[in-house]
Design an enzyme around this catalytic site. Structure first.
Site: not given
Length: 199
Positions: A10, A37, A40, A128, A168, A196
């Site tokens: 990450r 991402h 996700q 988002d 998300c 997730r």
């Protein structure tokens, strides 16, 4: 690479995960970068499939910043045979390279400034935060630019009657999404969050 079976990274700069991939002899997983991402989106796809029983042919509408999550949603839509519409203010549109890559995968992505146009007939409406990591210095400017891109009940009326809402997380209630939508019957956000773990 000699100490691990894989590397989940990450990072801020997408170039970092690409460099890891070039030098590692084990799999490298992009858990988040400023460009994409993908992990996700696996959870998002799982949630869509649970709700609709399919992915191909669904229309996904993205409302807000053309950020890393948006970029990965565009690529996933292209790979899964979904229609994609993005509504963002000019200057905040998704990366041109991502749009070109999606097109080369057979994707149909429409980018517009009008959120009503993007959400019209959508099966899935996604958003988002308007202020992602690294964007804090321009918070005031972004709040003003995205004001009409809020995911609210009025906007959701333009989606299909059985449409679902995804975010998300973490969400900024009252900014990109209202409580009414986030906690309402169309919200699949908690399923999405749990997925997730499974994906």
């Amino acid at each position: 690479s000699r100490f691990v079976s894989g590397i989940a990274a990450r990072v801020y700069d997408h170039a970092t995960v690409e460099e890891l991939g070039r030098h590692a002899t084990v799999p490298v997983i992009n858990v988040l970068s400023n460009a994409e991402h993908p992990c996700q989106i696996l959870a998002d796809l799982m949630t869509m499939r649970e709700r609709f029983g399919r992915l191909e042919g669904l229309k996904v509408a993205w409302v807000g910043d053309g950020n890393n999550v948006c970029n990965s949603t565009i690529l996933a839509a292209a790979m899964m045979g979904m229609e994609m519409a993005v509504a963002s203010p000019p200057g905040y549109w998704p990366d041109r390279k991502i749009l070109d890559q999606a097109e080369s995968l057979g994707g149909r992505t429409v980018v517009v400034a009008d959120p009503l146009e993007a959400v019209g007939g959508a099966d899935v409406v996604e958003t988002d935060t308007w202020i992602s990591m690294g964007d804090e210095a321009e918070a005031e400017k972004r709040l003003e630019a995205f004001r009409r891109y809020q995911l609210n009940a009025d906007l959701m009326r333009h989606a299909k009657s059985d449409a679902i809402v995804l975010h998300c997380l973490p969400a900024h209630r009252g900014q990109e999404i209202t409580d009414e939508v986030m906690d309402g019957p169309k919200s699949a956000i908690l399923d999405q969050s749990e997925n997730r773990l499974h994906s």
